[in-house]
Design a protein around this motif. Structure first.
Motif, PDB file in Angstrom:
ATOM      1  N   GLU A 221       1.007  -1.110   0.051  1.00 38.86           N
ATOM      2  CA  GLU A 221       0.158  -0.100  -0.028  1.00 38.86           C
ATOM      3  C   GLU A 221       0.774   1.363  -0.155  1.00 38.86           C
ATOM      4  O   GLU A 221       1.996   1.032   0.664  1.00 38.86           O
ATOM      5  CB  GLU A 221      -0.782   0.022   1.215  1.00 38.86           C
ATOM      6  CG  GLU A 221      -1.695  -1.212   1.424  1.00 38.86           C
ATOM      7  CD  GLU A 221      -2.347  -1.529   2.785  1.00 38.86           C
ATOM      8  OE1 GLU A 221      -3.284  -1.963   2.839  1.00 38.86           O
ATOM      9  OE2 GLU A 221      -1.929  -1.094   3.852  1.00 38.86           O
ATOM     10  N   THR A 222       0.433   2.242  -0.671  1.00 40.41           N
ATOM     11  CA  THR A 222       0.976   3.453  -0.525  1.00 40.41           C
ATOM     12  C   THR A 222       0.094   4.664  -0.103  1.00 40.41           C
ATOM     13  O   THR A 222      -1.074   4.660  -1.079  1.00 40.41           O
ATOM     14  CB  THR A 222       2.085   3.974  -1.639  1.00 40.41           C
ATOM     15  OG1 THR A 222       2.471   5.432  -1.518  1.00 40.41           O
ATOM     16  CG2 THR A 222       1.257   3.864  -3.058  1.00 40.41           C
ATOM     17  N   PRO A 223       0.054   5.314   0.875  1.00 42.14           N
ATOM     18  CA  PRO A 223       1.451   5.329   1.705  1.00 42.14           C
ATOM     19  C   PRO A 223       1.096   3.958   2.518  1.00 42.14           C
ATOM     20  O   PRO A 223       0.271   3.548   2.810  1.00 42.14           O
ATOM     21  CB  PRO A 223       0.989   6.457   2.745  1.00 42.14           C
ATOM     22  CG  PRO A 223      -0.423   6.774   2.804  1.00 42.14           C
ATOM     23  CD  PRO A 223      -0.750   6.582   1.447  1.00 42.14           C
ATOM     24  N   GLU A 444       4.928  13.586  13.301  1.00 33.91           N
ATOM     25  CA  GLU A 444       5.901  12.644  12.491  1.00 33.91           C
ATOM     26  C   GLU A 444       5.507  13.181  10.999  1.00 33.91           C
ATOM     27  O   GLU A 444       4.488  12.995  10.615  1.00 33.91           O
ATOM     28  CB  GLU A 444       5.246  11.136  12.763  1.00 33.91           C
ATOM     29  CG  GLU A 444       5.913  10.455  13.718  1.00 33.91           C
ATOM     30  CD  GLU A 444       5.505   9.162  13.618  1.00 33.91           C
ATOM     31  OE1 GLU A 444       6.074   8.130  12.975  1.00 33.91           O
ATOM     32  OE2 GLU A 444       4.440   8.705  14.341  1.00 33.91           O
ATOM     33  N   PRO A 445       6.637  13.584  10.443  1.00 33.91           N
ATOM     34  CA  PRO A 445       6.354  13.895   8.720  1.00 33.91           C
ATOM     35  C   PRO A 445       5.859  12.737   7.973  1.00 33.91           C
ATOM     36  O   PRO A 445       6.210  11.656   8.333  1.00 33.91           O
ATOM     37  CB  PRO A 445       7.808  14.446   8.358  1.00 33.91           C
ATOM     38  CG  PRO A 445       8.464  14.471   9.592  1.00 33.91           C
ATOM     39  CD  PRO A 445       7.882  13.625  10.660  1.00 33.91           C
ATOM     40  N   GLY A 446       5.009  13.063   7.062  1.00 38.13           N
ATOM     41  CA  GLY A 446       4.645  11.839   6.409  1.00 38.13           C
ATOM     42  C   GLY A 446       5.221  11.377   5.030  1.00 38.13           C
ATOM     43  O   GLY A 446       5.022  10.297   4.689  1.00 38.13           O
ATOM     44  N   GLN A 447       6.158  12.135   4.715  1.00 34.28           N
ATOM     45  CA  GLN A 447       6.837  11.730   3.386  1.00 34.28           C
ATOM     46  C   GLN A 447       7.512  10.194   3.434  1.00 34.28           C
ATOM     47  O   GLN A 447       7.079   9.569   2.378  1.00 34.28           O
ATOM     48  CB  GLN A 447       7.966  12.611   3.075  1.00 34.28           C
ATOM     49  CG  GLN A 447       8.378  12.456   1.402  1.00 34.28           C
ATOM     50  CD  GLN A 447       9.168  13.553   1.026  1.00 34.28           C
ATOM     51  OE1 GLN A 447      10.013  14.312   1.589  1.00 34.28           O
ATOM     52  NE2 GLN A 447       9.305  13.537  -0.175  1.00 34.28           N
ATOM     53  N   PRO A 448       8.042   9.639   4.409  1.00 37.36           N
ATOM     54  CA  PRO A 448       8.426   8.509   4.631  1.00 37.36           C
ATOM     55  C   PRO A 448       7.620   7.298   4.466  1.00 37.36           C
ATOM     56  O   PRO A 448       7.984   6.016   3.963  1.00 37.36           O
ATOM     57  CB  PRO A 448       9.177   8.464   5.984  1.00 37.36           C
ATOM     58  CG  PRO A 448       9.604   9.626   6.297  1.00 37.36           C
ATOM     59  CD  PRO A 448       8.518  10.576   5.619  1.00 37.36           C
ATOM     60  N   PHE A 449       6.358   7.628   4.728  1.00 39.59           N
ATOM     61  CA  PHE A 449       5.175   6.697   4.418  1.00 39.59           C
ATOM     62  C   PHE A 449       4.922   6.492   2.991  1.00 39.59           C
ATOM     63  O   PHE A 449       4.411   5.463   2.605  1.00 39.59           O
ATOM     64  CB  PHE A 449       3.764   7.055   5.156  1.00 39.59           C
ATOM     65  CG  PHE A 449       3.968   7.069   6.526  1.00 39.59           C
ATOM     66  CD1 PHE A 449       3.770   6.137   7.557  1.00 39.59           C
ATOM     67  CD2 PHE A 449       4.548   8.377   7.307  1.00 39.59           C
ATOM     68  CE1 PHE A 449       3.903   6.093   8.853  1.00 39.59           C
ATOM     69  CE2 PHE A 449       4.525   8.352   8.695  1.00 39.59           C
ATOM     70  CZ  PHE A 449       4.371   7.297   9.373  1.00 39.59           C
ATOM     71  N   PHE A 450       5.168   7.285   2.103  1.00 35.36           N
ATOM     72  CA  PHE A 450       4.949   7.012   0.759  1.00 35.36           C
ATOM     73  C   PHE A 450       6.122   6.435  -0.256  1.00 35.36           C
ATOM     74  O   PHE A 450       7.164   6.432   0.169  1.00 35.36           O
ATOM     75  CB  PHE A 450       4.687   8.487  -0.070  1.00 35.36           C
ATOM     76  CG  PHE A 450       3.480   9.099   0.341  1.00 35.36           C
ATOM     77  CD1 PHE A 450       2.047   8.794  -0.104  1.00 35.36           C
ATOM     78  CD2 PHE A 450       3.330  10.181   1.574  1.00 35.36           C
ATOM     79  CE1 PHE A 450       0.899   9.577   0.356  1.00 35.36           C
ATOM     80  CE2 PHE A 450       2.243  10.619   1.910  1.00 35.36           C
ATOM     81  CZ  PHE A 450       1.050  10.290   1.303  1.00 35.36           C
ATOM     82  N   VAL A 451       5.513   5.565  -1.065  1.00 30.80           N
ATOM     83  CA  VAL A 451       6.402   5.194  -1.712  1.00 30.80           C
ATOM     84  C   VAL A 451       6.407   5.580  -3.291  1.00 30.80           C
ATOM     85  O   VAL A 451       5.203   5.887  -3.846  1.00 30.80           O
ATOM     86  CB  VAL A 451       6.119   3.248  -2.074  1.00 30.80           C
ATOM     87  CG1 VAL A 451       7.079   2.456  -2.845  1.00 30.80           C
ATOM     88  CG2 VAL A 451       5.568   2.653  -0.768  1.00 30.80           C
ATOM     89  N   GLY A 452       7.627   5.640  -3.734  1.00 34.28           N
ATOM     90  CA  GLY A 452       7.510   6.137  -5.214  1.00 34.28           C
ATOM     91  C   GLY A 452       8.207   7.455  -5.277  1.00 34.28           C
ATOM     92  O   GLY A 452       8.476   8.081  -3.942  1.00 34.28           O
ATOM     93  N   ALA A 453       8.601   8.049  -6.364  1.00 31.55           N
ATOM     94  CA  ALA A 453       9.520   9.058  -6.436  1.00 31.55           C
ATOM     95  C   ALA A 453       8.792  10.682  -6.102  1.00 31.55           C
ATOM     96  O   ALA A 453       9.574  11.364  -5.361  1.00 31.55           O
ATOM     97  CB  ALA A 453       9.724   9.181  -7.680  1.00 31.55           C
ATOM     98  N   ASP A 454       7.497  10.535  -6.560  1.00 32.18           N
ATOM     99  CA  ASP A 454       6.726  11.938  -6.405  1.00 32.18           C
ATOM    100  C   ASP A 454       6.051  11.940  -4.820  1.00 32.18           C
ATOM    101  O   ASP A 454       4.869  12.202  -4.840  1.00 32.18           O
ATOM    102  CB  ASP A 454       5.816  12.366  -7.337  1.00 32.18           C
ATOM    103  CG  ASP A 454       5.096  11.165  -7.688  1.00 32.18           C
ATOM    104  OD1 ASP A 454       5.244  10.024  -7.254  1.00 32.18           O
ATOM    105  OD2 ASP A 454       3.912  11.309  -8.384  1.00 32.18           O
ATOM    106  N   ALA A 455       6.873  11.396  -3.881  1.00 33.30           N
ATOM    107  CA  ALA A 455       5.924  11.230  -2.617  1.00 33.30           C
ATOM    108  C   ALA A 455       5.718  12.922  -2.099  1.00 33.30           C
ATOM    109  O   ALA A 455       6.615  13.703  -1.814  1.00 33.30           O
ATOM    110  CB  ALA A 455       7.023  10.776  -1.351  1.00 33.30           C
ATOM    111  N   PRO A 456       4.330  13.050  -1.612  1.00 27.09           N
ATOM    112  CA  PRO A 456       4.011  14.367  -1.191  1.00 27.09           C
ATOM    113  C   PRO A 456       4.695  14.684  -0.005  1.00 27.09           C
ATOM    114  O   PRO A 456       4.879  13.765   0.915  1.00 27.09           O
ATOM    115  CB  PRO A 456       2.727  14.362  -0.998  1.00 27.09           C
ATOM    116  CG  PRO A 456       2.177  12.800  -0.999  1.00 27.09           C
ATOM    117  CD  PRO A 456       3.161  12.230  -1.823  1.00 27.09           C
TER     118      PRO A 456
END
Lengths: 484, 484
Positions: A221-223, A444-456
């Motif tokens: 899943e992403t995030p 906790e910043p959210g970016q590390p939860f996303f997979v892929g290049a254009d992580a918000p």
């Protein structure tokens, strides 16, 4: 305390007299901080015998060190490190080693550099810690845990404490999980379908190793849970990230060629969305069509205070297609390091063999203590009390976020211990977290939860399992103030 | 105890009336052994609310089950599983699942099938257990361990118990290891050069993963610790077994191309031979010439009762070439699952990242308890007491073996807790072990310790850490009798 005589070694090819060598060993021990003020040195007789030198040599060394104020003599009771001995340096002591190993070459596989965020270990010192997954001392039933641990330390439990179980587990914990914990999730399993793990982290890791290899594809899943992504990256399997929607993982979006599907149906991590029953059935059907396996990370099902927990995906599985990972880290405490895997006996056999190779078994004492805590009903009482407190905090945090016009992205319908917040597009919550940290607020910043290049970059998770309800409003105010 | 209401689920597409479904759920719970005689059922009101059915439906189900003697009613206190309810079958209940997963295909990597022998988990029921590595309740200081554990459970240690350390360890244990444990082995290390592991097993496993890959060559001693061989086999590195002689691993026999050399200098496993200082220096020189690393498994150095323990190989290492694995499993107890790795910071960083991915950290409570036990001096007292008892047992077992004309192969010069025995050529100690087991004697066949195709079958290991001195003569008599 006394400095043991075994600490001292003479190096055969060392420079200088024996007396100088002994002085140097003592002084180095003090200067490096290994021997501390007030600690007793070995007697001259014991050290002389240990080193195979004459006693007068040791006495001369000690006398010299006394003159230099490293040591002090207390008459017949011997020599002690002086209270005014030189302080060890605050910086690390220079090593006598001259390392020649080229570690860039010597390391055969690298494991550092993952995306899992490092949270500050001193989080408890912050007044507004919106962090996730630590234990709240005001909620945890420490007194009864202690009683259960003391019982598990008793003489009748000597074997449970000390024994080498090889690849097995505490039979009492396994029995409780099979008879009580799993049936609450709608799951019936035999003991050979259950393996105790070192928390959910270990359960997911073992599963990944057994099911995947570089030719297989894992759907995530992403995030998603960043530690899972690190585990999968290290396994070098192919990764197929699938964006979740308001009902969790959408089965139709799972690509052809998927071998293993990782999902968090109870509470999606990090949005806390609960997958409805219809979608669970659709997900199972999709997995059957693809002949794929599903790994269900059922973390946090216990914190269902808005609606009863729905049965686990595993309970709907008649194919043996679902591998279930449960954990006591959220409901008890993460330092316990206990979780469990449930799956077909063939799978559990391989996971058990791997666990035995990696670490043998989780400590028997922790297993037995957990078994008692569960069996005596303290666990259920704890879950009820925790759910009630989380419910209150949830109402407060939602009201405060709404009050400041902030958006909760991904509405949990069952409960949970965190909210997933979407801020203005383009905002960087990593920078925001730094700013807030200086204002006594942890997020906790959210970016590390996303997979892929254009992580918000404009998402963040606000955990409320370690912050009291009455502190939430000020914490959210500070968050809102930092945004303007 | 009460059966929790959450155990019950209605399946939407189930056959039959609601009443019948409820009856079936209860009966299945009893027949499968999940609900046991005398356990209280949820109240009709609670179950009705939970399932979303009318209360009369639940009452009718319970009444019917009472008529069939599954349940009994105790007036206002509710319904209980009847004392004469049908017994669950002794065989495992038939699963309703029809598993369709082809596990021969679904498993991506296999980990079962290693050579590590499985020892009987009921070893304590044998009168003459010549087994290795379990704890002797007559020697272990259970009372003080319990006191230390209770202290570690106290309120001031709440964080040490519960916290998620992420990739870190208990600072108090690390400090003790750095300041006291390692200096006794002649080793000076900074905290960033030490990692706490889940026993020596985990230390060796982590080391193997970080240092090896399929293109690298590992040297192992033969005979050797079978679990190490399994770990190395799973890593798919190249294996170069080198036969040991009466002084342990011979440096000259280490082949060109060796990348990592695994050795047990304190007590070779399984022969208990101690490597002399000269050979240690030669081994380091050989490793330097080959630009190879050395992994020193320093298990059992504490049981040096014949001569003082020699300093660790690591203490002679100025290159950073030696990685040191220590364990508390032998000196305390294996169920503790605590050991440690010492090596250059670059290496420890990778091992730490891998450990975090696999299991995060060993439970804080176990670490803190060990730190207290060490710090209060109980550990040193225990080691002294154990060494004394082992010395006595060793004298008895050697005398008995000599009396029966049996050969100890590999003389330990420092101590240890086992003897390595060579029997007549061609004899199969695996068969012998089976014969002896029926005569209340446990021994460990030697074949799994050897690496290579022509592993001799006529060796066995006799551990004496779990058998009292006064039982040894009869045990050895039975062994000798089985040989004639």
């Amino acid at each position: 305390m006394a400095i043991p005589v075994e600490t001292f070694f003479l190096t055969p090819d060392a420079q200088g007299t024996l007396q100088a060598q002994i002085q140097q060993m003592v002084a180095e021990g003090i200067l490096s901080g290994r021997f501390q003020r007030g600690e007793r040195l070995p007697s001259t007789r014991a050290l002389a015998r240990h080193l195979g030198v004459s006693r007068i040599t040791v006495t001369l060394s000690y006398t010299e060190l006394q003159a230099n104020d490293y040591l002090t003599s207390r008459g017949r009771s011997g020599y002690y490190v002086s209270d005014s001995a030189p302080e060890p340096p605050a910086f690390s002591t220079p090593q006598k080693r001259h390392e020649t190993v080229d570690w860039s070459r010597a390391i055969g596989q690298r494991f550092s550099g993952g995306v899992t965020p490092r949270r500050p270990s001193d989080w408890a010192r912050y007044r507004y810690p919106f962090i996730y997954g630590q234990t709240d001392p005001t909620l945890f039933d420490h007194a009864n845990w202690r009683l259960c641990a003391i019982q598990a330390l008793g003489v009748p439990n000597f074997r449970a404490l000390t024994t080498d179980y090889y690849d097995q587990d505490d039979p009492e914990l396994i029995e409780f999980i099979a008879r009580h914990t799993l049936p609450r999730r709608g799951i019936i399993a035999n003991p050979d379908e259950i393996l105790v793990t070192m928390g959910a982290q270990n359960a997911l890791w073992l599963t990944t190793q057994v099911l995947l290899n570089p030719r297989r594809t894992a759907v995530i899943e992403t995030p998603c849970y960043p530690a899972l992504r690190d585990i999968l990256t290290l396994s070098r399997c192919r990764l197929a990230p699938v964006p979740v929607d308001g009902q969790g993982l959408p089965p139709d979006a799972i690509p052809q060629g998927a071998d293993v599907i990782f999902t968090t149906p109870s509470h999606h991590c990090p949005t806390s969305v609960t997958m409805p029953l219809d979608r669970r059935r659709a997900l199972l059907a999709r997995a059957r069509d693809l002949d794929a396996l599903i790994v269900e990370d059922d973390y946090e099902f216990e914190t269902a205070y808005l609606a009863p927990a729905s049965p686990a995906l595993k309970s709907l599985d008649t194919d043996g297609r679902v591998i279930y990972a449960g954990s006591f880290s959220k409901s008890l405490f993460p330092g316990l390091r206990l979780g469990y895997l449930v799956g077909s006996a063939e799978f559990i056999q391989e996971a058990r063999a791997l666990r035995a190779s990696v670490l043998r078994h989780p400590p028997g004492h922790m297993q037995r203590t957990a078994a008692y805590f569960l069996r005596l009903g303290h666990y259920d009482a704890l879950i009820k009390r925790t759910a009630k407190a989380l419910h209150t905090r949830r109402l407060v945090i939602e009201a405060e976020l709404a009050h400041h016009g902030l958006t909760v992205a991904g509405q949990s319908t069952h409960g949970g211990s965190s909210v997933w917040v979407k801020l203005a597009a383009g905002l960087d919550t990593a920078q925001l977290a730094e700013t807030l940290r200086l204002r006594d607020v942890l997020i906790e910043p959210g970016q590390p939860f996303f997979v892929g290049a254009d992580a918000p970059t404009n998402f963040c998770r606000l955990g409320y399992s370690s912050i009291q309800a009455d502190l939430i409003p000020e914490g959210i105010s500070r968050l809102a103030a930092a945004l303007t």
